[in-house]
Design a protein around this motif. Structure first.
Motif, PDB file in Angstrom:
ATOM      1  N   SER A 538      85.928  53.095 -14.276  1.00 57.05           N
ATOM      2  CA  SER A 538      84.900  52.231 -14.867  1.00 57.05           C
ATOM      3  C   SER A 538      85.319  50.786 -14.698  1.00 57.05           C
ATOM      4  CB  SER A 538      84.735  52.575 -16.339  1.00 57.05           C
ATOM      5  OG  SER A 538      85.894  52.230 -17.041  1.00 57.05           O
ATOM      6  N   LYS A 539      84.423  50.020 -14.224  1.00 57.86           N
ATOM      7  CA  LYS A 539      84.715  48.606 -13.978  1.00 57.86           C
ATOM      8  C   LYS A 539      83.804  47.759 -14.826  1.00 57.86           C
ATOM      9  CE  LYS A 539      86.585  49.121  -9.371  1.00 57.86           C
ATOM     10  NZ  LYS A 539      86.425  48.814  -7.958  1.00 57.86           N
ATOM     11  N   LYS A 540      84.238  46.558 -14.931  1.00 60.25           N
ATOM     12  CA  LYS A 540      83.459  45.665 -15.800  1.00 60.25           C
ATOM     13  C   LYS A 540      82.536  44.757 -14.998  1.00 60.25           C
ATOM     14  CE  LYS A 540      86.593  45.937 -19.633  1.00 60.25           C
ATOM     15  NZ  LYS A 540      87.783  45.369 -20.260  1.00 60.25           N
ATOM     16  N   LYS A 541      81.922  43.888 -15.688  1.00 57.72           N
ATOM     17  CA  LYS A 541      81.021  42.899 -15.099  1.00 57.72           C
ATOM     18  C   LYS A 541      79.920  43.577 -14.307  1.00 57.72           C
ATOM     19  CE  LYS A 541      84.561  39.430 -14.894  1.00 57.72           C
ATOM     20  NZ  LYS A 541      85.431  38.625 -14.030  1.00 57.72           N
ATOM     21  N   GLY A 542      79.393  44.610 -14.840  1.00 56.94           N
ATOM     22  CA  GLY A 542      78.223  45.223 -14.241  1.00 56.94           C
ATOM     23  C   GLY A 542      78.492  46.025 -12.992  1.00 56.94           C
ATOM     24  N   GLY A 547      74.051  52.568 -10.190  1.00 63.63           N
ATOM     25  CA  GLY A 547      73.909  52.447  -8.747  1.00 63.63           C
ATOM     26  C   GLY A 547      75.246  52.212  -8.082  1.00 63.63           C
ATOM     27  N   ALA A 548      76.039  51.347  -8.693  1.00 61.24           N
ATOM     28  CA  ALA A 548      77.332  51.007  -8.101  1.00 61.24           C
ATOM     29  C   ALA A 548      78.247  52.219  -8.096  1.00 61.24           C
ATOM     30  CB  ALA A 548      77.968  49.871  -8.901  1.00 61.24           C
TER      31      ALA A 548
END
Lengths: 600, 770
Positions: A538-542, A547-548
């Motif tokens: 899980s990554k931040k900043k959207g 989709g990503a």
């Protein structure tokens, strides 16, 4: 014991001796036979011995060997006499064969040293074990007796009273009747040592008797229908299948357990080496109870109705069930379906029994037939027609078959011999319908439970004359029993090992890797070798938007497949290149090339 | 040797070597001094300057050449380009007188063309050294190999290794201060000690102990191999002899005889040189034959046969020839032989008939280990009653000699016998003479070939043989007499003769022959078996593609009625047929058999691999309800799996055997084959015997569960000592060839007697010690 029974036979003869001319005694014949055997054995082994010696001499320290031999000759035996029986005592071939385990394995030719050594060692050791065991056979001196009639006399005509009169008092006392007309037909069970007897009347009477001394250890009425009764591993406990549940009492008659998992039990068998009580119920369930830990091992729905015919195979602890559709099915606790199912009778199976060696099975059915099966090959050997059909069957340790037809108990000898049996060996009429039949181990006694009580009859040659004192000792003391119990528990065979082939454990599991893996997956519930699914971090900043994440997943999806494809493509390209280059070369070369200067 | 000078670029120097060089020398000698002086100064200056710089400069080694011109640009070494020959340096030596040897050497040196090789560079030299060292060490280490393998193979190792052997010990070993006190004891022990007998009953004699110690496993194996070889050779030899004996061809025998004769002549001639006494013997024999010939009327053409021939001789050429032959023989035999007078060598030597093995060298000369010697009979001469203790020792040895030795000896004996037989065919003088005469006549007559008719030759042969045998016996007598006189070889020969007799009996035995024949016989049994018509394998095999079980197949066993002694009261006696019909009626509803068959079929169906249908509806065609996929598609996308292996109950119509695998036991089973085993059967056979006490006797259990290594508590386990385990090479018999040399007669002769004596001496010495 057997010696007594031999006496009985002899005495019976003595009683009638004045009638007939002297006959050749069976022991004379056997002695002769034995002598001849001994001779032949002597011959063979003596040659063996000489061979041995010669090989020894060619061995390493030959000089020493011969030296010692010569000295022995000169020194130990006086007056220059030669030892008439040189070397070890010979072992008869039959005895050797008796203790043979598997066949000898020869050392392969091009084998490595270690393999050779391993095989040679094991062969040597097993030969030693076999020889030793055969040698110790001389500790089993007793022979089974038998009944012999006069020339025109059928042995089946000899009545129990006659026999009891003819034999000595102790043996004669083994024929007795118990008049128990009140509580209906009786079932019975002898303990493994043959000292104790359990009786259970249909109408709730349970008695525990030391039958030789006629000592009543306990007597109760359970106030319920009793279907079956069975000793557990010792004389201290027994199981009673009552109307609803299965109960366990101790020898004092105190109720120890009421096993409510086991309901409507009709028949029981105790597997002594596994400490398992197998029960067959009216609901069609075959259940296994481990009495050492008190756990139900397996409950198998046989889907074939009421199970009231049951027997165990002492050789491999497989349970045989007889069904109303004429089939006999073989069960182990490890499989939910029958190991083998065989059609034996046109009508329902009434009774069945399996011999001690696990080779033969005898069944009787509603079609009034008595069939002998070879259960190694599952093929019928003999089929007899009994006018009334046999309701109860029992096999003795020495292979005498007793069959109850109505109120008559018949004993047959040599049922699986080459020639079919035409008449019974013994017969005896009891007062009521026979309900239970059992031979007493290590005794020439057949117990008959019937409507009017219990009859103990003398059947010469029924019991095994030699007992293994470490396994089942009829004369054991309390201390010995305790010791045996501990040892037996330590040597308890696990229920997983029950199967048609008891030697399965000594074989290499040759199942393929896939199958083994599948089994492992089944046991574990997951595949330990499966690749982990890719889980994007899980990554931040959207950047963890759906989709990503999907995109990232897409990146690594089918990675392994892609690798394979890449590899393939590479190879293909290479091939194509080669091909094209070849073609080019072919194209380039013109006919005029031959006039070129050859510089190579 | 030519010394190579410094090579210089200028080419002009090559021409006119000598003169130029001489000139140079003259000039340079004067000028050199000046130049060198300057140079030195210059150098000094340079050094001083360089030392000023603080930094140390490495001193370069300069090389200066003596040259004519010194240029500042390059170093010219004119004249140095010429090779300086040895002649230049040692020119004057030629002129000096004397020292011819050195001169010669020098000249030789001059003529040699090769140059010395450069010494190897350090790396290479070290490499070679390393490899040599490696080889040496491996050799050393491999000596341990056998003992290591032995220890690995051992069932049990008990450490420490060199323990006192268990078992009874001698009195002296156990009790230190014990002494035989009473006179009886003393007497007894003296006797025992004297005879090297064990004092205690089961103890080995010192000799036996020594033998035990002396023989290692390796030696024993080598010895065994040797014995095996001897045995094999023996059998070959016997077979060969038999084969040859069977040959009936006269021509073959004639040729054989001729060859032997030639051999004999050759040997005789040789003997004349090497061993004149032996030759003398031969000559004496010839003399004897001459005497007999002179006495007899043989070959005088006075017999019946001769007379008949004489009649024929006028007309028949062959008859004449035969007669002439006879006369010639007579002449030859009666011819006086010129004796060679050789009186120097009077030592008795073995004569022709003594078998060669007598003189064989003993292959193993290990004094520590006399048991490794092949104990052939001649090694133990039975010298009677020389010393009181001797006979006993010989007896002892006799006892120790075991079968193998006997076998070897026997083999030797037979061989010897064979040789003697061979010799018997030739060795008399008569024949020898005949041979010589034949040869001479052939030379003389040239084209006239000597041909004797068959019968003729037969007769003559017989006669000759008689003669020969007679001679032989005579000769043997003589030789025996002679050997009686001679000291050392007497017993040998006696024994030899004895053995010969024995051998003869053994070989000539009819039984032996029969046995041999039996061996050689082709097996009649086999032939019979082959000739027997083989059972035709055309048994009609029931080929059923699809097996349908007939109802009649099931439960086919005929039932046999048993007469029951006591009829049951409950059931009435009824007719058999009636009963069946009643039963049938009773079970009309449930057809047991067909039910069972259906059940079985179901099971079979379930076990069969199913066809996998991979068709996707709607692909490539219309989809929807009620639309069938096309046949083509179905064909294409249906996958058939491999057929299951045949069921166990295939041939049992009334049995269903479950095909499910019992996986519960798999957790207890061995799934991977352990190391040394190559297939499951091997492993299974190895674990087929249980090792528990429940199934085995106590001794068997102990043996089975014996630990591989046993150590005694508190004992120090020392490493192996080399001397205890690795014997010196000399103790081993040479592994390559057999220890018995069969044909090497001459080599044996020298070594043998001395060796034997030595052995005997050592025996004596040892015996005298205690």
């Amino acid at each position: 014991m057997a010696a007594l029974v031999e006496d009985t036979a002899k005495n019976a003869h003595v009683g009638r001796k004045n009638k007939k001319k002297p006959v050749k005694r069976y022991w004379e014949k056997t002695e002769e036979l034995k002598n001849s055997e001994q001779n032949t054995a002597d011959g063979s082994t003596s040659t063996e011995n000489t061979a041995d010696r010669s090989t020894e001499n060619t061995g390493d320290r030959s000089t020493e060997n011969t030296g010692s031999v010569k000295r022995r000759k000169g020194g130990q035996i006086p007056y220059g006499k030669e030892d008439p029986f040189p070397g070890e005592a010979p072992i008869p071939q039959e005895q050797l064969q008796k203790y043979q385990r598997g066949s000898k394995h020869n050392v392969p030719k091009g084998a490595q040293r270690k393999l050779k050594e391993a095989i040679a060692w094991s062969e040597k050791v097993s030969e030693l074990a076999q020889k030793q065991a055969a040698r110790y056979d001389l500790l089993l001196p007793e022979d089974a007796g038998f009944l012999e009639g006069d020339e025109d006399e059928d042995t089946c005509r000899i009545s129990q009273e006659d026999i009891a009169d003819a034999v000595d008092i102790t043996s004669g006392s083994k024929y007795f009747n118990l008049n128990l007309s009140q509580f209906g037909p009786y079932r019975l069970d002898y303990s493994r040592t043959g000292r104790h007897l359990l009786l259970s009347g249909k109408r709730g009477h349970v008695a525990c008797i030391e039958w030789q001394s006629k000592n009543l250890t306990c007597e109760i009425n359970v106030m319920e229908t009793v279907n079956d009764i069975k000793w557990l591993h010792t004389e201290a406990m027994f199981a009673v299948a009552q109307k609803k549940w299965l109960y366990i009492y101790d020898s004092e008659g105190i109720e120890l357990h009421c096993v409510k998992k086991f309901n409507d039990v009709l028949k029981m068998e105790f597997l002594p080496y596994h400490f398992i009580l197998a029960t067959a119920s009216a609901t069609g369930f075959l259940q296994y109870l481990d009495v050492s830990v008190g756990k139900e091992i397996a409950a198998i729905c046989t889907k074939s109705g009421r199970l009231d015919v049951m027997s165990q195979n002492p050789y491999n602890a497989v349970i045989h069930l007889g069904h109303s559709n004429g089939t006999v099915s073989l069960w182990s606790p490890n499989q939910k379906e029958p190991l083998v199912k065989m059609l034996c009778h046109r009508g329902a199976v009434r009774s069945l029994t399996v011999d001690k060696t696990g080779t033969y099975m005898v069944t009787s059915g509603l079609d009034r037939k008595l069939k002998v099966y070879d259960i190694r090959a599952f093929k019928p050997l003999h089929s007899y027609f009994l006018p009334a059909g046999a309701s109860c069957l029992s096999l003795s340790q020495k292979g005498l078959l007793s069959a109850a037809t109505g109120d008559v108990v018949q004993v047959y000898q040599n049922v699986w011999g080459a020639s079919p049996v035409s008449k019974p060996y013994m017969a005896h009429r009891v007062r009521g319908q026979v309900w239970g039949l059992a031979y007493c181990p290590f005794e020439d006694v057949l117990g008959v439970g019937h409507g009017e009580g219990f009859t103990s009859m003398i059947v010469p040659g029924a019991g095994e004359p030699n007992f293994d004192a470490l396994d089942t000792n009829p004369y054991r003391s309390a201390k010995q029993r305790q010791e045996w119990e501990v040892k037996a528990l330590l040597e308890k065979v696990q229920p997983e090992l029950i199967g048609l082939d008891p030697g399965q454990l000594g074989k290499v599991d040759q199942a393929s890797f896939e199958q083994r893996h599948k089994e492992r997956v089944d046991i574990l519930g997951y595949d330990p070798l499966a690749k982990e699914k890719f889980k994007p971090r899980s990554k931040k900043k959207g950047r963890s938007s759906a989709g990503a994440v999907e995109k990232r997943k897409r990146k690594v999806a089918y990675e392994d497949q892609r690798d394979v494809i890449r590899q393939n493509v590479k190879e293909l390209m290479k091939l194509q290149k080669e091909k094209s280059s070849e073609r080019q070369q072919l194209e380039k070369s013109s006919t005029l090339d031959r006039f070129r200067k050859q510089d190579k | 040797m030519r010394i190579e000078g410094v090579k210089v670029t200028s080419e002009m120097a090559v021409s006119d070597e000598k003169e130029f060089a001489m000139d140079n020398e003259v000039i340079s000698a004067s000028e050199d001094e000046e130049f060198s002086d300057d140079e030195r100064k210059h150098n000094k200056l340079l050094q001083a300057i360089s030392s000023l710089g603080g930094k140390r400069r490495k001193n370069q080694n300069e090389r200066s050449e003596a040259s004519l011109q010194v240029s500042e640009f390059f170093v010219s070494a004119e004249g140095a380009g010429d090779k300086v020959g040895l002649s230049d340096l040692l020119g004057t030596v030629e002129k000096t007188t004397g020292a011819t040897k050195t001169k010669k050497q020098l000249r030789n040196l001059q003529n040699r063309k090769e140059t010395l090789e450069l010494p190897l560079n350090k790396e290479q030299a070290e490499k070679i050294q390393r490899s040599v060292a490696y080889e040496k060490t491996t050799k050393e280490v491999t000596d341990w190999q056998s003992i290591i393998v032995q220890n690995q193979k051992a069932e049990q190792m008990v450490f420490p290794l060199n323990q006192e052997p268990s078992g009874p010990k001698r009195v002296e070993q156990v009790v230190a201060g014990w002494k035989a006190e009473t006179p009886l004891e003393q007497e007894v022990f003296r006797l025992l000690h004297m005879n090297r007998q064990p004092v205690h009953d089961p103890v080995l004699t010192p000799v036996e102990e020594a033998s035990l110690k002396a023989m290692s496993l390796e030696e024993a194996t080598i010895r065994r191999a040797e014995l095996q070889k001897a045995r094999a050779l023996h059998s070959y030899y016997e077979a060969k002899a038999k084969r040859e004996k069977k040959i009936k061809s006269k021509k073959y025998h004639r040729i054989l005889k001729k060859a032997k004769r030639k051999e004999f002549v050759k040997q005789f001639e040789e003997r004349m040189e090497t061993d004149p006494t032996g030759a003398l013997e031969e000559l004496k024999k010839m003399g004897m034959s001459r005497m007999t010939e002179r006495m007899s009327l043989k070959h005088q053409n006075s017999g019946k046969w001769a007379k008949s021939k004489a009649i024929m001789a006028k007309y028949d050429d062959s008859a004449r020839k035969a007669m002439q032959e006879q006369l010639q023989i007579n002449k030859d035999l009666t011819q006086k032989i010129v004796t060679i007078s050789d009186d120097e060598h009077e030592t008795p030597e073995e004569s022709e008939t003594v078998p060669d093995f007598v003189n064989d060298v003993e292959p193993i000369t290990d004094h520590l280990n006399p048991w490794m010697r092949s104990r052939l009979p001649q090694e133990e001469p039975e010298i009677s009653c020389v010393t009181p203790d001797k006979p006993q020792t010989s007896e002892e040895e006799e006892e120790e000699r075991d079968e193998e030795e006997e076998l070897l000896a026997d083999f030797q004996r037979k061989r010897a016998l064979r040789q003697i037989e061979d010799d018997d065919l030739i060795p008399t003088a008569a024949e020898k003479q005949k041979v010589t005469c034949e040869v001479s006549r052939e030379e003389v007559v040239g084209e006239v070939t000597v041909e004797i008719s068959d019968s003729d030759e037969n007769e003559s042969e017989e006669e000759e043989e008689e003669d020969v045998s007679h001679f032989n016996t005579l000769f043997k007598l003589m030789s025996s007499e002679k050997t009686h006189e001679g000291p050392a070889p007497t017993p040998d020969q006696q024994e030899d003769e004895e053995q010969l007799d024995e051998g003869q009996i053994r070989v000539r035995n009819m039984e032996d022959l029969e046995v041999l024949e039996e061996v050689s016989d082709p097996r009649p049994g086999k032939v019979a078996a082959q000739s027997m018509p083989q059972p035709t394998a055309s048994d009609p095999l029931a080929k059923k593609s699809k097996r349908e079980i007939n109802l009649s197949d099931v439960l086919t066993k005929e039932a046999k009625t048993i007469k029951v002694a006591l009829t049951p009261t409950v059931v009435d006696d009824e007719e058999h047929e009636e009963q069946i019909s009643i039963i049938k009626e009773a079970f009309a509803g449930d057809d047991v058999i067909s039910d069972f068959l259906i059940d079985k079929r179901k099971q079979e169906e379930a076990g069969r691999p199913k066809v996998v249908d991979l068709t996707l509806p709607g692909w490539g065609e219309w989809g929807g309800m009620g639309v069938k996929t096309s046949l083509r598609k179905r064909k294409r996308f249906r996958k058939k799996m491999a057929p299951a292996p045949s069921r166990q109950d295939q041939k049992l119509p009334d049995v269903i055997i479950s095909e499910k695998r019992n996986s519960s036991i798999a957790t207890h089973q061995v799934s991977h084959l352990p190391f040394p085993f190559q297939n499951p059967t091997q492993f299974e056979s190895c674990i087929r015997t249980p090792i528990g006490q429940t199934w085995n006797t106590q001794t068997a259990v102990k043996k089975m569960t014996m630990p591989k290594v046993v150590t005694t508590v508190g004992a120090i386990i020392e490493p192996l000592v080399k001397e205890d385990y690795i014997k010196h090479k000399s103790t081993k018999p040479t592994g390559k060839g057999p220890a018995i040399l069969l044909n090497d007669r001459r080599g044996a002769k020298d070594g043998k007697p001395s060796d034997k004596n030595k052995g005997r001496d050592s025996h004596k010495r040892r015996r005298n010690k205690p």
